[in-house]
Design an enzyme around this catalytic site. Structure first.
Site, PDB file in Angstrom:
ATOM      1  N   SER A 432       0.822  -1.208   0.000  1.00 27.32           N
ATOM      2  CA  SER A 432       0.000   0.000   0.000  1.00 27.32           C
ATOM      3  C   SER A 432       0.855   1.257   0.000  1.00 27.32           C
ATOM      4  O   SER A 432       0.343   2.337  -0.265  1.00 27.32           O
ATOM      5  CB  SER A 432      -0.978   0.000   1.171  1.00 27.32           C
ATOM      6  OG  SER A 432      -0.498  -0.723   2.255  1.00 27.32           O
ATOM      7  N   HIS A 453      -2.756  -3.043  -6.330  1.00 26.87           N
ATOM      8  CA  HIS A 453      -3.182  -2.592  -5.010  1.00 26.87           C
ATOM      9  C   HIS A 453      -4.674  -2.833  -4.835  1.00 26.87           C
ATOM     10  O   HIS A 453      -5.503  -2.100  -5.379  1.00 26.87           O
ATOM     11  CB  HIS A 453      -2.835  -1.097  -4.848  1.00 26.87           C
ATOM     12  CG  HIS A 453      -3.179  -0.547  -3.511  1.00 26.87           C
ATOM     13  ND1 HIS A 453      -3.642   0.727  -3.315  1.00 26.87           N
ATOM     14  CD2 HIS A 453      -3.130  -1.111  -2.287  1.00 26.87           C
ATOM     15  CE1 HIS A 453      -3.866   0.924  -2.031  1.00 26.87           C
ATOM     16  NE2 HIS A 453      -3.569  -0.176  -1.395  1.00 26.87           N
ATOM     17  N   GLU A 465      -6.157  -0.766  -7.999  1.00 25.86           N
ATOM     18  CA  GLU A 465      -5.228   0.228  -8.520  1.00 25.86           C
ATOM     19  C   GLU A 465      -4.042  -0.549  -9.082  1.00 25.86           C
ATOM     20  O   GLU A 465      -3.376  -1.269  -8.332  1.00 25.86           O
ATOM     21  CB  GLU A 465      -4.770   1.088  -7.337  1.00 25.86           C
ATOM     22  CG  GLU A 465      -4.627   2.541  -7.581  1.00 25.86           C
ATOM     23  CD  GLU A 465      -4.269   3.314  -6.294  1.00 25.86           C
ATOM     24  OE1 GLU A 465      -4.118   4.509  -6.417  1.00 25.86           O
ATOM     25  OE2 GLU A 465      -4.129   2.751  -5.200  1.00 25.86           O
ATOM     26  N   ASN A 503      -4.237   6.224  -1.628  1.00 29.23           N
ATOM     27  CA  ASN A 503      -3.673   6.522  -0.311  1.00 29.23           C
ATOM     28  C   ASN A 503      -3.012   7.894  -0.269  1.00 29.23           C
ATOM     29  O   ASN A 503      -2.911   8.503   0.787  1.00 29.23           O
ATOM     30  CB  ASN A 503      -2.670   5.442   0.097  1.00 29.23           C
ATOM     31  CG  ASN A 503      -3.394   4.170   0.515  1.00 29.23           C
ATOM     32  OD1 ASN A 503      -4.600   4.196   0.768  1.00 29.23           O
ATOM     33  ND2 ASN A 503      -2.677   3.072   0.580  1.00 29.23           N
TER      34      ASN A 503
HETATM   35  P1  NAI Z   1      -1.161  -9.791   7.235  1.00 30.30           P
HETATM   36  O1  NAI Z   1      -0.226  -9.542   8.340  1.00 30.30           O
HETATM   37  O2  NAI Z   1      -2.572 -10.183   7.525  1.00 30.30           O
HETATM   38  O3  NAI Z   1      -0.554 -10.885   6.276  1.00 30.30           O
HETATM   39  C1  NAI Z   1       0.779 -10.957   5.911  1.00 30.30           C
HETATM   40  C2  NAI Z   1       1.133 -12.440   5.801  1.00 30.30           C
HETATM   41  O4  NAI Z   1       2.382 -12.551   5.160  1.00 30.30           O
HETATM   42  C3  NAI Z   1       1.257 -13.146   7.144  1.00 30.30           C
HETATM   43  O5  NAI Z   1       0.416 -14.276   7.151  1.00 30.30           O
HETATM   44  C4  NAI Z   1       2.723 -13.529   7.201  1.00 30.30           C
HETATM   45  O6  NAI Z   1       2.938 -14.771   7.885  1.00 30.30           O
HETATM   46  C5  NAI Z   1       3.068 -13.646   5.745  1.00 30.30           C
HETATM   47  N1  NAI Z   1       4.480 -13.515   5.461  1.00 30.30           N
HETATM   48  C6  NAI Z   1       5.382 -12.677   6.016  1.00 30.30           C
HETATM   49  N2  NAI Z   1       6.591 -12.873   5.452  1.00 30.30           N
HETATM   50  C7  NAI Z   1       6.444 -13.836   4.515  1.00 30.30           C
HETATM   51  C8  NAI Z   1       7.336 -14.470   3.591  1.00 30.30           C
HETATM   52  N3  NAI Z   1       8.594 -14.115   3.526  1.00 30.30           N
HETATM   53  N4  NAI Z   1       6.824 -15.401   2.773  1.00 30.30           N
HETATM   54  C9  NAI Z   1       5.531 -15.747   2.833  1.00 30.30           C
HETATM   55  N5  NAI Z   1       4.661 -15.193   3.690  1.00 30.30           N
HETATM   56  C10 NAI Z   1       5.103 -14.232   4.519  1.00 30.30           C
HETATM   57  O7  NAI Z   1      -1.138  -8.449   6.349  1.00 30.30           O
HETATM   58  P2  NAI Z   1      -2.197  -7.925   5.287  1.00 30.30           P
HETATM   59  O8  NAI Z   1      -3.087  -6.951   5.925  1.00 30.30           O
HETATM   60  O9  NAI Z   1      -2.774  -9.055   4.551  1.00 30.30           O
HETATM   61  O10 NAI Z   1      -1.263  -7.068   4.312  1.00 30.30           O
HETATM   62  C11 NAI Z   1      -0.431  -7.680   3.360  1.00 30.30           C
HETATM   63  C12 NAI Z   1       0.019  -6.643   2.361  1.00 30.30           C
HETATM   64  O11 NAI Z   1      -1.093  -6.027   1.751  1.00 30.30           O
HETATM   65  C13 NAI Z   1       0.844  -5.518   2.932  1.00 30.30           C
HETATM   66  O12 NAI Z   1       1.816  -5.148   1.999  1.00 30.30           O
HETATM   67  C14 NAI Z   1      -0.151  -4.406   3.100  1.00 30.30           C
HETATM   68  O13 NAI Z   1       0.425  -3.133   3.081  1.00 30.30           O
HETATM   69  C15 NAI Z   1      -1.002  -4.626   1.881  1.00 30.30           C
HETATM   70  N6  NAI Z   1      -2.340  -4.070   1.954  1.00 30.30           N
HETATM   71  C16 NAI Z   1      -3.082  -4.220   3.080  1.00 30.30           C
HETATM   72  C17 NAI Z   1      -4.344  -3.682   3.153  1.00 30.30           C
HETATM   73  C18 NAI Z   1      -5.153  -3.843   4.383  1.00 30.30           C
HETATM   74  O14 NAI Z   1      -6.129  -3.119   4.538  1.00 30.30           O
HETATM   75  N7  NAI Z   1      -4.843  -4.753   5.270  1.00 30.30           N
HETATM   76  C19 NAI Z   1      -4.932  -2.934   2.014  1.00 30.30           C
HETATM   77  C20 NAI Z   1      -4.094  -2.925   0.847  1.00 30.30           C
HETATM   78  C21 NAI Z   1      -2.847  -3.463   0.854  1.00 30.30           C
END
Ligand code: NAI
Length: 720
Positions: A432, A453, A465, A503
């Site tokens: 993001s 995104h 996006e 954003n």
């Molecule tokens: P989350 O913390 O729920 O999920 C991230 C996952 O990635 C975790 O399950 C973790 O174990 C896993 N992980 C970490 N390192 C890893 C690796 N090296 N290999 C494989 N898996 C790995 O986070 P979330 O909210 O799903 O966010 C993920 C991405 O999406 C981030 O970049 C965030 O900025 C982006 N994003 C999030 C939004 C939101 O509202 N939560 C909206 C738009 C984008």
């Protein structure tokens, strides 16, 4: 010119096929209406025609409704009123024809299409998911103008009729049968035969015409005849509308009044009132904005995302997803429902299981709503394979990463992915905040690195996006845009820069809300002002939802990228430093109970803010002006800096990505509605040595000087 209607008369039964030439769907454009008038005249005259069937020549649509392009030519309410009255006259003749007409409905039957079907003597629908019925006019800020407000409630009952008219929602054919909206439900293969048979039976008098169909017919009619019962239904409907629209959308209330008029004074008055209010609404600002959004999203559906001649998008059959967290699981669920084969990888085995369960949960929700079957759910889930290593990645066409928001972690997974995938595999990041070029800097194939995104929650939020760097190839962009559309998203393509578009414009808006907190304005006063403006939730509620830690981090990134103009508020910095994370930690600016339900502002949060418990009153319109102009000014900068390809993309992105009020059309439409000059003056009024953040964007100043707008004042928003 070829005609839309072809009529084939056999054994006294006219089978009329509607197939508007050179159009993807059938609509009631003026020329089609003229042909219908001629057809009805022929039925009236030609005694040898005993009955008729109206079917569609299009595979997915019976009639989609009015020709919305035609609305753009409407300049006065009386023109629109006349259009509605002409429709009434036509459908009145159809209804009163001696020759019975059977509507043989396969595919979408919407708006004017449904109104025409309601005027037919008999309606048959096909049992397929594409056969749906609805009056979506309110979604364009209008009301049904072809008698729908009168005929529908009388047919299916007041409550069911109001529900369709006031929400614009579609219903499936089976439900339509249960409601009594159609008389019969058949397999598509036998539709024509059954329709012809029913037409004969009606002509022979074996089958009688009648309005009431559904099993609940008798009961609902009884309730509807009762004035007191009706008054109750109307009152409750009004309360629901006001709660949902906060008075910003006049159409549902107008529709309610028209339905009520018909019940109180008879359908003649009802039709008159329908035409009058349709006329008023058709030229209203709200409807103009909603119609604009309709055209903008339709245009985006056809937009390949790269300048023409665009390379064809490559099919994505196999997808790798990195990170089975909240976003990764959401993406997996929607991709599986498109039939994509998926490998869902997480570093943590426990998270893989949780991710699969979360994807299943999304589908179970759809199952509960009867949008998919049990079998489909099982089929989709078998498409998703969980893993903690890169097994199965050798053949993926696309990898979407949704791992932790950390440059190091993301660069590492990019390099790991490139080591195991095919040379032509695309790597997309769901980051993001991290510029895509920074990720691509460690790539061995930068043309294949791109941003996708998604917004949270992925299955519900309509926007995607797509972020391209100067190195991203056209083929890759077109493929990712094509896949985003296949996932059901409205896709905008933006150039790479911190915060991308959505954003980035959110940042100054959130900051301004925070600066108001710094000045001592109450949390709920700020939120209330912006909800009144039309946002679905206020800015402080929003950051509590997103997570204050995340808002804090992204604030720091924006400050670094854009300097003091984007400096985060003291209030946010302090609350984050105090360890509050918002809803997920059950402690933010608001209080939350154990279930996570919001329980009002947390009075103790004020101890952390610069003014402590001392509150300052600032009028609602000033709060709105400051927060909204900060956002709008930034949106114009995005256009001026080439982050956005067009104001259209910016308006769609703001409305569908961050909840900019749809009835205002989006930030650029909003500027146009105020006038660029007025916006520049308002920004200059706020701009000062203490608040240089309000300096108007250069593009705005130039446009104001030249008296230019972002869109033409009249006619089509995208001429040419
Ligand atoms: P989350 O913390 O729920 O999920 C991230 C996952 O990635 C975790 O399950 C973790 O174990 C896993 N992980 C970490 N390192 C890893 C690796 N090296 N290999 C494989 N898996 C790995 O986070 P979330 O909210 O799903 O966010 C993920 C991405 O999406 C981030 O970049 C965030 O900025 C982006 N994003 C999030 C939004 C939101 O509202 N939560 C909206 C738009 C984008």
């Amino acid at each position: 010119m070829t005609s839309a209607l072809t009529t084939d008369v056999r054994d006294g039964i006219a089978v009329v096929t509607l197939d508007v030439p050179n159009a993807p769907v059938n609509t009631f454009a003026r020329s089609v209406r003229d042909e219908f008038t001629a057809l009805i005249e022929r039925f009236d005259r030609d005694e040898s025609i005993r009955a008729a069937v109206i079917r569609s020549g299009k595979p997915d649509v019976w009639v989609a409704g009015a020709d919305i392009e035609e609305f753009l030519g409407i300049e006065t309410s009386s023109q629109a009123e006349a259009l509605s009255r002409d429709g009434h006259a036509l459908l009145d003749r159809l209804e009163k024809l001696k020759t019975p007409v059977v509507a043989a409905i396969n595919g979408a039957c919407l708006g004017g299409g449904l109104e025409a079907a309601l005027a037919c003597a008999y309606r048959i629908g096909t049992e397929t998911p594409k056969t749906v019925f609805g009056l979506p006019e309110v979604q364009l800020g209008l009301i049904p103008g072809g008698g729908g407000t009168q005929r529908l409630p009388r047919l299916v009952g007041l409550e069911a009729g109001l529900d369709m008219i006031l929400t614009g929602r579609n219903i499936r054919a089976r439900k339509a049968l249960q409601m009594g909206l159609i008389h019969e439900l058949v397999h598509p293969a036998i539709l024509d035969d059954v329709a012809i048979e029913r037409a004969k039976a009606l002509a022979d008098g074996v089958l009688k015409r009648g309005m009431v169909g559904g099993p609940h017919g008798a009961r609902h009619m009884l309730l509807d005849e009762n004035r007191v019962g009706r008054a109750l239904v109307f009152r409750q409907a009004r309360e629901r509308i006001l709660a949902r629209t906060r008075g910003h959308y006049p159409a549902p209330l107008a529709a309610l009044d028209v339905v009520a008029t018909g019940y109180a004074h008879g359908t003649e008055r009802g039709y008159r009132e329908e035409a009058r209010l349709f006329g008023e609404l058709a030229v209203s600002e709200v409807s103009r904005q909603l119609v604009f959004l309709f055209f903008a999203t339709s245009a985006l559906k056809k937009d390949p995302g790269v300048p023409e001649p665009a390379p064809p998008p490559k099919p994505i059959q196999k997808l790798g997803i990195l990170g089975a967290g909240f976003m990764g699981a959401g993406i997996a669920s929607i991709a599986a429902q498109q039939g994509t084969l998926i490998r869902l990888k997480d570093a943590d085995p426990g998270r893989v299981g949780k991710g699969l369960a979360a994807a299943r949960e999304v589908m179970r929700d759809r199952l509960t709503k009867k949008q998919i079957t049990r079998q489909q759910l099982d089929d989709y889930m078998t498409l998703i394979g969980g893993t903690t290593d890169y097994s199965g990645f050798r053949n993926v066409d696309l990898v979407i990463e949704a791992v932790f928001e950390d440059l190091g972690v993301k660069q590492a997974v990019l390099q790991e992915t490139e080591a195991v995938t095919r040379a032509d595999a695309i790597f997309a990041s769901n980051t993001s905040t991290i510029p895509i070029a920074q990720l691509a800097s460690v790539s061995s194939r930068p043309p294949q690195v791109i941003g996708m995104h998604f917004f949270s929650p992925v299955p519900k939020m309509p926007l995607l996006e797509v972020i391209v760097t100067p190195q991203t190839s056209r083929e890759v962009s077109a493929t990712v845009v094509g896949y985003g559309k296949a996932l059901g998203k409205t896709v905008i393509v933006v150039n790479d820069a911190p915060g991308f578009f959505a954003n980035r414009i959110l940042a100054p808006y959130i900051n301004e809300a925070g600066i108001l907190l710094d000045e001592g304005v109450a949390v709920d006063t700020i939120d209330r002002a912006l909800v009144e403006f039309g946002f679905p939730v206020g800015p402080i509620t929003l950051i509590d939802e997103v997570g204050l830690d995340i808002a804090g981090k992204s604030g720091a990134i924006m400050l670094e990228a854009f300097g003091n103009r984007m400096a985060p508020s003291q209030s946010l910095v302090r609350v984050v430093a105090a360890g509050r994370s918002g809803r997920k930690g059950k402690k933010g600016f608001y209080r939350y109970d154990e279930t996570g339900k919001k329980r009002g502002v947390d009075p103790s949060v004020y101890e952390l803010l610069p003014t402590g418990q001392r509150r300052t009153e600032i009028p609602s319109d000033e709060i709105q002006r400051r927060c909204v102009l900060a956002m709008v000014n930034e949106a114009v900068r995005c256009l001026q800096d080439g982050i956005l390809r067009s104001s259209r993309d910016g308006d769609v992105g703001a409305v569908f990505g961050i909840g900019f009020p749809p009835f205002r059309g989006g930030p650029f439409r909003y500027v146009d509605s105020l006038g660029t000059e007025r916006v520049v003056r308002a920004l200059e009024g706020l701009n000062s040595d203490r608040a240089p953040r309000f300096a108007p964007a250069q593009l705005l100043i130039e446009m104001a000087r030249a008296g230019r707008r972002f869109y033409p004042e009249r006619g089509h928003p995208f001429p040419g």
